[in-house]
Structure formats: structure tokens, C-alpha cells
Motif scaffolding. Structure first.
Motif, PDB file in Angstrom:
ATOM      1  N   GLY A 185       8.846  40.496 -21.395  1.00  0.00           N
ATOM      2  CA  GLY A 185       9.044  40.114 -22.790  1.00  0.00           C
ATOM      3  C   GLY A 185       7.885  39.338 -23.388  1.00  0.00           C
ATOM      4  N   VAL A 186       6.878  39.008 -22.552  1.00  0.00           N
ATOM      5  CA  VAL A 186       5.685  38.370 -23.098  1.00  0.00           C
ATOM      6  C   VAL A 186       4.532  39.329 -22.869  1.00  0.00           C
ATOM      7  CG1 VAL A 186       4.138  36.385 -23.003  1.00  0.00           C
ATOM      8  CG2 VAL A 186       6.557  36.093 -22.500  1.00  0.00           C
ATOM      9  N   SER A 187       3.823  39.659 -23.907  1.00  0.00           N
ATOM     10  CA  SER A 187       2.701  40.576 -23.701  1.00  0.00           C
ATOM     11  C   SER A 187       1.428  39.970 -24.271  1.00  0.00           C
ATOM     12  CB  SER A 187       2.988  41.924 -24.372  1.00  0.00           C
ATOM     13  OG  SER A 187       3.040  41.739 -25.773  1.00  0.00           O
ATOM     14  N   PHE A 188       0.335  40.295 -23.639  1.00  0.00           N
ATOM     15  CA  PHE A 188      -0.960  39.771 -24.062  1.00  0.00           C
ATOM     16  C   PHE A 188      -1.887  40.945 -24.345  1.00  0.00           C
ATOM     17  CE2 PHE A 188       0.680  36.550 -21.014  1.00  0.00           C
ATOM     18  CZ  PHE A 188       0.912  35.538 -21.934  1.00  0.00           C
ATOM     19  N   ASP A 189      -2.695  40.779 -25.399  1.00  0.00           N
ATOM     20  CA  ASP A 189      -3.593  41.839 -25.803  1.00  0.00           C
ATOM     21  C   ASP A 189      -4.918  41.685 -25.052  1.00  0.00           C
ATOM     22  OD1 ASP A 189      -4.842  43.899 -27.066  1.00  0.00           O
ATOM     23  OD2 ASP A 189      -4.988  42.909 -29.023  1.00  0.00           O
ATOM     24  N   VAL A 190      -4.861  41.896 -23.738  1.00  0.00           N
ATOM     25  CA  VAL A 190      -6.039  41.732 -22.891  1.00  0.00           C
ATOM     26  C   VAL A 190      -6.984  42.927 -23.081  1.00  0.00           C
ATOM     27  CG1 VAL A 190      -6.841  41.687 -20.494  1.00  0.00           C
ATOM     28  CG2 VAL A 190      -4.848  40.335 -21.172  1.00  0.00           C
ATOM     29  N   PRO A 191      -8.248  42.682 -23.385  1.00  0.00           N
ATOM     30  CA  PRO A 191      -9.179  43.808 -23.529  1.00  0.00           C
ATOM     31  C   PRO A 191      -9.518  44.416 -22.171  1.00  0.00           C
ATOM     32  CG  PRO A 191     -10.291  41.709 -23.950  1.00  0.00           C
ATOM     33  CD  PRO A 191      -8.868  41.384 -23.651  1.00  0.00           C
ATOM     34  N   ALA A 192      -9.008  45.629 -21.949  1.00  0.00           N
ATOM     35  CA  ALA A 192      -9.118  46.253 -20.626  1.00  0.00           C
ATOM     36  C   ALA A 192     -10.565  46.397 -20.174  1.00  0.00           C
ATOM     37  CB  ALA A 192      -8.428  47.621 -20.655  1.00  0.00           C
ATOM     38  N   ALA A 193     -11.452  46.730 -21.111  1.00  0.00           N
ATOM     39  CA  ALA A 193     -12.847  46.963 -20.733  1.00  0.00           C
ATOM     40  C   ALA A 193     -13.548  45.675 -20.312  1.00  0.00           C
ATOM     41  CB  ALA A 193     -13.598  47.599 -21.905  1.00  0.00           C
ATOM     42  N   GLY A 194     -12.968  44.528 -20.682  1.00  0.00           N
ATOM     43  CA  GLY A 194     -13.566  43.266 -20.281  1.00  0.00           C
ATOM     44  C   GLY A 194     -12.972  42.716 -19.005  1.00  0.00           C
ATOM     45  N   ALA A 195     -11.686  42.986 -18.799  1.00  0.00           N
ATOM     46  CA  ALA A 195     -10.993  42.419 -17.645  1.00  0.00           C
ATOM     47  C   ALA A 195     -11.320  43.172 -16.363  1.00  0.00           C
ATOM     48  CB  ALA A 195      -9.484  42.419 -17.891  1.00  0.00           C
ATOM     49  N   GLU A 196     -11.752  44.445 -16.502  1.00  0.00           N
ATOM     50  CA  GLU A 196     -12.109  45.209 -15.312  1.00  0.00           C
ATOM     51  C   GLU A 196     -13.244  46.158 -15.654  1.00  0.00           C
ATOM     52  OE1 GLU A 196      -8.811  46.929 -12.744  1.00  0.00           O
ATOM     53  OE2 GLU A 196     -10.227  48.594 -12.816  1.00  0.00           O
ATOM     54  N   GLY A 197     -14.131  46.370 -14.704  1.00  0.00           N
ATOM     55  CA  GLY A 197     -15.235  47.280 -14.991  1.00  0.00           C
ATOM     56  C   GLY A 197     -16.131  47.459 -13.780  1.00  0.00           C
ATOM     57  N   GLU A 198     -17.143  48.283 -13.951  1.00  0.00           N
ATOM     58  CA  GLU A 198     -18.059  48.568 -12.848  1.00  0.00           C
ATOM     59  C   GLU A 198     -19.022  47.396 -12.641  1.00  0.00           C
ATOM     60  OE1 GLU A 198     -19.881  52.272 -13.845  1.00  0.00           O
ATOM     61  OE2 GLU A 198     -18.213  53.426 -13.000  1.00  0.00           O
ATOM     62  N   VAL A 199     -19.263  47.130 -11.375  1.00  0.00           N
ATOM     63  CA  VAL A 199     -20.179  46.039 -11.036  1.00  0.00           C
ATOM     64  C   VAL A 199     -21.208  46.571 -10.044  1.00  0.00           C
ATOM     65  CG1 VAL A 199     -20.376  43.739 -10.005  1.00  0.00           C
ATOM     66  CG2 VAL A 199     -18.377  44.305 -11.396  1.00  0.00           C
ATOM     67  N   PRO A 200     -22.498  46.478 -10.386  1.00  0.00           N
ATOM     68  CA  PRO A 200     -23.509  47.012  -9.471  1.00  0.00           C
ATOM     69  C   PRO A 200     -23.504  46.295  -8.120  1.00  0.00           C
ATOM     70  CG  PRO A 200     -24.532  45.790 -11.287  1.00  0.00           C
ATOM     71  CD  PRO A 200     -23.076  45.883 -11.584  1.00  0.00           C
ATOM     72  N   GLN A 201     -23.723  47.057  -7.078  1.00  0.00           N
ATOM     73  CA  GLN A 201     -23.820  46.501  -5.721  1.00  0.00           C
ATOM     74  C   GLN A 201     -25.189  46.849  -5.152  1.00  0.00           C
ATOM     75  OE1 GLN A 201     -21.485  44.623  -4.306  1.00  0.00           O
ATOM     76  NE2 GLN A 201     -19.985  44.862  -5.937  1.00  0.00           N
ATOM     77  N   PRO A 202     -25.887  45.962  -4.500  1.00  0.00           N
ATOM     78  CA  PRO A 202     -25.533  44.548  -4.378  1.00  0.00           C
ATOM     79  C   PRO A 202     -25.615  43.849  -5.725  1.00  0.00           C
ATOM     80  CG  PRO A 202     -27.766  44.930  -3.599  1.00  0.00           C
ATOM     81  CD  PRO A 202     -27.200  46.268  -3.891  1.00  0.00           C
ATOM     82  N   LEU A 203     -24.929  42.690  -5.807  1.00  0.00           N
ATOM     83  CA  LEU A 203     -24.898  41.960  -7.074  1.00  0.00           C
ATOM     84  C   LEU A 203     -26.313  41.577  -7.490  1.00  0.00           C
ATOM     85  CD1 LEU A 203     -21.933  39.535  -6.324  1.00  0.00           C
ATOM     86  CD2 LEU A 203     -21.861  41.674  -7.614  1.00  0.00           C
ATOM     87  N   ARG A 204     -26.558  41.700  -8.786  1.00  0.00           N
ATOM     88  CA  ARG A 204     -27.887  41.346  -9.311  1.00  0.00           C
ATOM     89  C   ARG A 204     -27.735  40.283 -10.396  1.00  0.00           C
ATOM     90  NH1 ARG A 204     -28.753  46.996  -9.204  1.00  0.00           N
ATOM     91  NH2 ARG A 204     -28.210  47.252 -11.411  1.00  0.00           N
ATOM     92  N   GLU A 205     -28.743  39.426 -10.478  1.00  0.00           N
ATOM     93  CA  GLU A 205     -28.739  38.427 -11.549  1.00  0.00           C
ATOM     94  C   GLU A 205     -28.850  39.105 -12.909  1.00  0.00           C
ATOM     95  OE1 GLU A 205     -31.316  35.063 -11.548  1.00  0.00           O
ATOM     96  OE2 GLU A 205     -31.210  34.804  -9.379  1.00  0.00           O
ATOM     97  N   VAL A 206     -28.120  38.584 -13.871  1.00  0.00           N
ATOM     98  CA  VAL A 206     -28.331  38.948 -15.278  1.00  0.00           C
ATOM     99  C   VAL A 206     -29.033  37.753 -15.905  1.00  0.00           C
ATOM    100  CG1 VAL A 206     -27.178  39.333 -17.497  1.00  0.00           C
ATOM    101  CG2 VAL A 206     -26.333  40.465 -15.427  1.00  0.00           C
ATOM    102  N   PRO A 207     -30.210  37.954 -16.477  1.00  0.00           N
ATOM    103  CA  PRO A 207     -30.951  36.789 -16.973  1.00  0.00           C
ATOM    104  C   PRO A 207     -30.230  36.090 -18.122  1.00  0.00           C
ATOM    105  CG  PRO A 207     -31.998  38.833 -17.666  1.00  0.00           C
ATOM    106  CD  PRO A 207     -30.917  39.215 -16.713  1.00  0.00           C
ATOM    107  N   MET A 208     -30.314  34.771 -18.140  1.00  0.00           N
ATOM    108  CA  MET A 208     -29.748  34.034 -19.265  1.00  0.00           C
ATOM    109  C   MET A 208     -30.678  34.186 -20.461  1.00  0.00           C
ATOM    110  SD  MET A 208     -28.141  30.614 -17.587  1.00  0.00           S
ATOM    111  CE  MET A 208     -29.559  30.110 -16.650  1.00  0.00           C
ATOM    112  N   GLY A 209     -30.103  34.141 -21.629  1.00  0.00           N
ATOM    113  CA  GLY A 209     -30.924  34.240 -22.839  1.00  0.00           C
ATOM    114  C   GLY A 209     -31.213  35.664 -23.262  1.00  0.00           C
ATOM    115  N   ALA A 210     -30.551  36.634 -22.624  1.00  0.00           N
ATOM    116  CA  ALA A 210     -30.770  38.033 -22.988  1.00  0.00           C
ATOM    117  C   ALA A 210     -29.462  38.637 -23.484  1.00  0.00           C
ATOM    118  CB  ALA A 210     -31.291  38.821 -21.783  1.00  0.00           C
ATOM    119  N   ALA A 211     -29.432  39.028 -24.742  1.00  0.00           N
ATOM    120  CA  ALA A 211     -28.255  39.690 -25.293  1.00  0.00           C
ATOM    121  C   ALA A 211     -28.279  41.163 -24.890  1.00  0.00           C
ATOM    122  CB  ALA A 211     -28.244  39.558 -26.813  1.00  0.00           C
TER     123      ALA A 211
END
Lengths: 338, 341
Positions: A185-211
Motif C-alpha cells: 500500500g506504499v509505493s515509491f516512484d524509484v527511477p529504475a535506471a538509477g537504482a540499477e544499471g551496468e557497472v564496468p568491471q574492474p571498477l574504474r574511477e570516474v573523475p570528479m568535476g566532469a559532467a
């Protein structure tokens, strides 16, 4: 690439950092429960339960960082940083300057943020504007699992303090932990594409300051981040049906801001809409406007932000936050401007 | 183990002369802003830091220069920093309240009470990476009413952190008497967090040394934090130019400035309140007279007391040595300043 939840991606990044570098530790309220997998692997020395004393343990993070560690300090919800502001504002952010560049505090402050689940205005704030306003602090707000993992690695490896904000609709274990998801009875509008997705392996840094550019378009630029980005992308479908092609920029990092990506897109479209779940005044949206003005870009400008204290009632809360309807209206208004 | 009185006295003399040099620079207008001296705290600092070893950390408050002098941080660089010179210890960015020396693991802060959580963090790093090392936190009795400091007591006690919390109790919280804004007893308050808490006469360096020895031994052994309440004094007030002390140092000027508005406040209608207003004025008078009584009559000088431990001849010799070191540092600092001016 394997698919991972946002939460699992952050944990994978932290686990990798802790496995590779014993200086990386994490502490905060309830972490033995919240980070039980890390606790089981690394033990109570490096995954520490704290008392409900944010002022002391956040500041202790500064001291530990100064003494050579790389602490990831959890402030359960970013709203609670109010009681611990001194350690960030007057210690961590100023250390490098105060010491004449000789000393730094490599720490991550990790916190949940954001609303849309009816928890009231002390537990649903975003606050990245206030935090990013301090010189010497980086603030990251990832919108998907790959960025979350990559930015967590960058944050841990940074030699300066970084605030890592995970939206409770993206790291959606929060909804479960807070008891909200355990009822019918409680539902949340969770954005599916944000809550789950592909993640490169091995993990790589994403630089800060880059949109990054989340969607290409030529009629209008929408600048957003976190859950706001997903609301904006949803709005784009309606806008496209009405003949408006929006370009959507995911800032990913509030400070330092990627001015170039924002201004380049603004030059192309001549119209900028900021979708920001944080407060409207004196924050990110105004900063984007200032960046455009300083860069000499003449662009139409509008913003959809949180304009007041966030109400508790779900229907009032929905109206107060940057919902899809508000985004469509603002984008249409801006696009139809001469 | 016994204290080395000559070494303790030498350290105290260094601190005293260094603070006097800072006062001189401040009065000459070379040091801008506020200036909080640690005159009166020398016995506390010397007695505690005599137990410091290489690798221990130092978390300091706004009176950070004496401990840094005792720690061996270059005095000339500190003087340059305090007068806002870019060749100073922190490039002119910090000033006397924000002095940092990474090689000594020593940092200070101008926010009252913050030295305690910083020390907890230093202690955490020591516990995990260099067991046996200790973090020292210095703060005043005013700071003991700051939330983050009390939170840190609890954090250090529950995490068994190797921290020695040293409260320099000079009885004053800026210009407010601590007792009037402090509930209960500070020693018992600290003890209630589950750590040993001792009260000592902080004007007697030998007493501080002994109490600190126990606290430091406990921390080095990994048994957790301790609290030391060291009663000391504050002859130079909260900061140089302290408004309470100015009442005594330039009474005519102060009375001329302060009297007319106070008389207006007393005589404003309704005049029926005059009696209670006299009482309120009397309270302010009591505070001022108490400061005068302490500074000019009752407060002992920790250096004079320590001098008796080493004898006349040795104390003069050590004073000469310390004075010479500080004078050379001052000359060196002013010379370096001239060179790039």
C-alpha cells in the motif's frame, strides 16, 4: 558489463578500496548493520559503530585523516550534518589553506539525501548547495550505479575532503532500512535506471568535476543531477512528443562544477533549465546562472527546485519537489520564449 | 621515573618568553586581530608534554603557541606566522589560532571545544596504525560546556582511544565566570564517561607531571583515555586588551567611557527599578573585582613556583638560555621579514 544496484556498486567500490589500502576505514551510526558485509570481512576495527554523536565522530574523521588514514565517515542522512558542521566547515575544508598547503584531510563524508518518500523536512533535504559553497570541499551526487562506484573510488583516492551523497531513491536499501518498503500500500516512484544499471568491471574511477551528457537535443539544455536527472529524462519524453528536444546534462559533481560542459550546451541551445532537488535560493541553480553569465553566454534561464520547507504529506511533498509536471511546464515555457 | 626539573623549567621559561615576545608584537601593532596568550598555563603544558614521544599527536586550542614551543616547532616561523608573514609556519594563512605542523602531528583551532574531537581522530589513527602512540588534547574550562567535546569523551571512552584530555581550568569562559555557567563538577563530569579523571594544581609543574604520567601510561598501554583537570590562571585575560583587565590597566579612560551610558541605563524610567538595577550593576562590579583580585593578588605564578624546584642559580641560567633562544628567534623572524619586505 554486469548489472548492479546503486547500493551494491557503492559497496563494491568501498570494499575494493578497503581491500587494497588498510588506511581506508569506515565509521558511523549503525554501520555494522548497514555495512554488514564489510563488517564481516574487515572487522570492528575498520568498520566501526559510533554513538549518535556526529559532531565528535565527523571531527574525529578529520583527525584520523590528518594522521594518515582515509576514513569514510557516514552521516546517515545529510540533514544531520547540521549538528556536526564545525568539523567540515572549520576544520576539514580549511586545513590545506591554514597549513600553507602542507597538510590535508583525505576523508569522505558519505550520506543519504533527498526525499519523495514522506519523511518530512528534517530527513529529506539535499543540502549540496550549502556544502559545495565551502572552499576546499568537493561534493558528488551520482545518478547511476556506474557513476556511484567510480565517484566513490575517486572520493576515497582524493587528497581532500569529499562529500558523497547517495539519494535514498537510488541507493534504495534506505527505503527498506527505514521501514518504508516493508508494507503493502506504499509505493515509491524509484527511477529504475538509477537504482540499477551496468557497472564496468574492474571498477574504474570516474573523475570528479566532469559532467556527462545523458541525452542529446538542440532546443533546450536541462542541467540536473541525482534523482532530478531521472525526473528530467522522464519529462523529455513528453517534451519530445510536443516537438521539443532537450539536451540533459548530468552534473555528477556539484563542486567542482564542470563549467565547460554546461556552457557548451547552453551556447548551442540558448536556453537553460536547472532541475535541482535542493533549495532554490543561493545554491546550485543560481550558481549555474552565474557560470553562464560569467562565461558570456546569453541564454534564457529557468529553474525547478525545492522552494520551501519540504512538507510531510505525500501529495504536498510531490508538489514541493521538482516533479515531472513542473519540469515539463518550465521547459515548455522556456522553449516557447522568443 | 622522576621529573627532570631543570628541563621542565627551561620549557616553561621558553613558553613564557615566547608569549611575552608575541605580546610585544601585538602591542606594536605587528600582529593583527585577536591574541590569546597561554601565560599562566606553562606548568600544565610542560608537565604534560614532558611525557610526549615522537609520533604522539597534539590537538590544541586558541592558546596553541606554548605547546608548540614546548614541542620544538621552529619559533621564528611561528612568530612570522603570527605577524601575518608569508614566510611563516603556515604561509600567513593560519595566524596564531590556526597553527599546523604536520611533521609534529600538531594542529590547533580557534573553535572552542574542537581540540577534543580532533584528538579522538588522532587517537583512532594511533590505535589502528601505531599502537603505543598517544594524542594530547588541550582545552579550557569554557570548552567543557561544548557538546562536541563531551561527545568526544564518550567516543574516546567507548572506543578506548589513547587520548589524554587536559582541561586548563582558569575559571573563566571569555569574560564569564565558568562556575556561573557550569553545572556540577568537571572532574566528576569527565569521570562519569568511564575514564579516570584527576584534578591537580596546574600551577605546580611537578603535580601535573605526576598526574600526566599515569594518564599517558594508561593510554600507551591501550587502556583508553584519561582526563586531567589542571587549575591554572590567566593573568593576561582572555585575549590581549581583555575588557575586564582594561578596567585596571587604564581605569580613568574606562570609567570615562563606561559611566555615562550606565548612568543613563540606571536612571531610565520607571525609577522604581533603581534598587534592583543597583544590584545588577553590583554583579558586574563583582566580576571585575574578582578578576582584579585573582590577577593582582591571589593567583600564583607557575614559573616562580617552578623556580624554587631548581634553585636560584639554575633558574637564572635556564631563564638566560630560554630568553636567548626566544630573542634570537625574534631577531631572525624580523630580519627575514625585512629581507623580503
Amino acid at each position: 558489463m554486469p548489472r548492479m544496484s546503486f547500493a551494491a556498486a557503492v559497496e563494491a567500490a568501498l570494499e575494493k578500496a578497503m581491500a587494497e589500502d588498510e588506511r581506508v576505514i569506515t565509521f558511523g551510526e549503525d554501520v555494522t548493520m548497514l555495512r554488514r558485509n564489510l563488517f564481516v570481512r574487515f572487522g570492528p576495527g575498520r568498520v566501526r559503530q559510533t554513538p549518535i554523536s556526529e559532531a565528535a565522530f565527523l571531527y574525529a574523521g578529520v583527525g584520523a585523516a590528518m594522521a594518515g588514514m582515509r576514513p569514510v565517515v557516514e552521516i546517515m542522512m545529510i540533514d544531520f550534518i547540521a549538528v556536526a558542521f564545525d568539523g567540515l566547515l572549520n576544520a576539514a575544508s580549511k586545513l590545506k589553506a591554514f597549513s600553507g598547503g602542507k597538510w590535508n584531510a583525505p576523508m569522505v563524508i558519505r550520506a543519504g539525501c533527498g526525499g519523495w518518500y514522506g519523511d518530512g523536512g528534517q530527513h529529506e533535504q539535499s543540502l549540496w548547495g550549502i556544502l559545495a559553497g565551502m572552499p576546499g570541499v568537493s561534493v558528488v551526487v551520482p545518478s547511476n550505479p556506474a557513476d556511484a562506484a567510480g565517484l566513490m573510488l575517486s572520493a576515497i583516492n582524493s587528497d581532500d575532503p569529499v562529500v558523497f551523497l547517495e539519494h535514498k531513491f537510488l541507493a534504495d536499501y534506505w527505503l527498506d532500512y527505514l521501514g518504508g518498503a516493508s508494507r503493502d500500500g506504499v509505493s515509491f516512484d524509484v527511477p529504475a535506471a538509477g537504482a540499477e544499471g551496468e557497472v564496468p568491471q574492474p571498477l574504474r574511477e570516474v573523475p570528479m568535476g566532469a559532467a556527462s551528457v545523458a541525452r542529446r537535443g538542440g532546443d533546450i539544455t536541462i542541467v540536473s543531477l541525482g534523482v532530478g536527472l531521472h525526473r528530467a529524462l522522464e519529462a523529455c519524453e513528453t517534451l519530445a512528443a510536443r516537438g521539443i528536444q532537450a539536451e540533459v546534462i548530468d552534473l555528477r559533481t556539484v563542486a567542482p562544477m564542470d563549467r565547460q560542459t554546461v556552457t557548451e550546451s547552453a551556447r548551442k541551445t540558448g536556453k537553460v533549465l536547472v532541475v535541482d532537488e535542493d533549495y532554490v535560493g543561493f545554491g546550485l541553480s543560481g550558481e549555474v546562472a552565474a557560470v553562464l553569465a560569467e562565461s558570456g553566454v546569453s541564454a534564457g534561464f529557468a529553474r525547478v527546485c525545492t522552494e520551501d520547507v519540504i512538507p510531510f504529506a505525500r501529495h504536498l511533498e510531490e508538489r514541493a519537489l521538482p516533479n515531472v509536471r513542473r519540469i515539463i511546464d518550465a521547459a515548455e515555457g522556456l522553449a516557447r520564449m522568443a | 621515573m622522576k621529573p627532570n626539573f631543570e628541563q621542565l623549567y627551561l620549557q616553561m621559561a621558553r613558553m613564557r618568553y615566547f608569549e611575552e615576545a608575541l605580546a610585544g608584537l601585538w602591542h606594536r601593532g605587528l600582529a593583527p586581530g585577536e591574541m590569546h596568550l597561554g601565560v599562566g598555563e606553562e606548568a600544565v603544558v610542560a608537565g604534560v608534554l614532558a611525557h610526549l614521544q615522537h609520533g604522539d599527536a597534539l590537538s590544541l586550542d586558541h592558546r596553541s603557541t606554548p605547546p608548540l614551543v614546548a614541542r620544538g616547532v621552529d619559533m621564528s616561523s611561528m612568530i612570522l606566522e603570527c605577524i601575518g608573514d608569508e614566510a611563516g609556519l603556515c604561509g600567513g594563512q593560519g595566524g596564531h589560532m590556526h597553527l599546523f605542523s604536520p611533521e609534529h602531528l600538531a594542529g590547533s583551532s580557534g573553535i572552542v571545544g574542537s581540540s577534543a574531537p580532533l584528538a579522538a581522530g588522532f587517537g583512532l589513527a594511533a590505535q589502528l596504525m601505531s599502537p603505543g602512540k598517544v594524542a594530547f588534547a588541550f582545552f579550557g574550562d569554557g570548552a567543557a560546556n561544548q557538546g562536541m567535546l563531551l561527545e568526544s569523551f564518550n567516543l574516546a571512552a567507548t572506543w578506548k582511544l589513547p587520548v589524554v584530555f587536559v582541561c586548563k581550568d582558569n575559571h573563566w569562559a571569555i569574560t564569564t565566570r565558568s562556575r556561573s555557567v557550569t553545572g556540577g563538577c568537571l572532574r566528576k563530569r569527565a569521570a562519569s564517561f568511564g575514564m579516570p579523571a584527576a584534578a591537580v594544581d596546574g600551577t605546580r609543574v611537578e603535580a601535573v607531571w605526576r598526574a600526566a604520567a599515569r594518564a599517558v601510561a594508561r593510554a600507551r598501554a591501550g587502556r583508553g583515555p584519561s582526563f586531567l583537570l589542571a587549575r591554572c590562571c590567566r593573568p593576561e585575560g582572555h585575549f590581549l586588551g581583555d575588557p575586564l583587565l582594561r578596567m585596571f590597566r587604564e581605569p580613568v579612560k574606562q570609567v570615562v567611557e563606561i559611566t555615562p551610558p550606565i548612568v543613563r541605563a540606571m536612571m531610565s524610567r520607571p525609577l522604581g527599578a533603581l534598587v534592583s538595577r543597583c544590584g545588577y550593576l553590583g554583579r558586574i562590579g563583582m566580576v571585575i573585582s574578582r578578576v582584579g583580585g585573582q590577577v593582582y593578588i591571589t593567583d600564583p605564578d607557575p614559573l616562580a613556583r617552578a623556580a624554587r624546584l631548581v634553585g636560584d642559580e639554575a633558574s637564572r641560567r635556564l631563564e638566560d638560555q630560554a630568553r636567548g633562544e626566544v630573542e634570537r628567534a625574534l631577531e631572525d623572524a624580523l630580519e627575514r621579514r625585512e629581507q623580503h619586505a
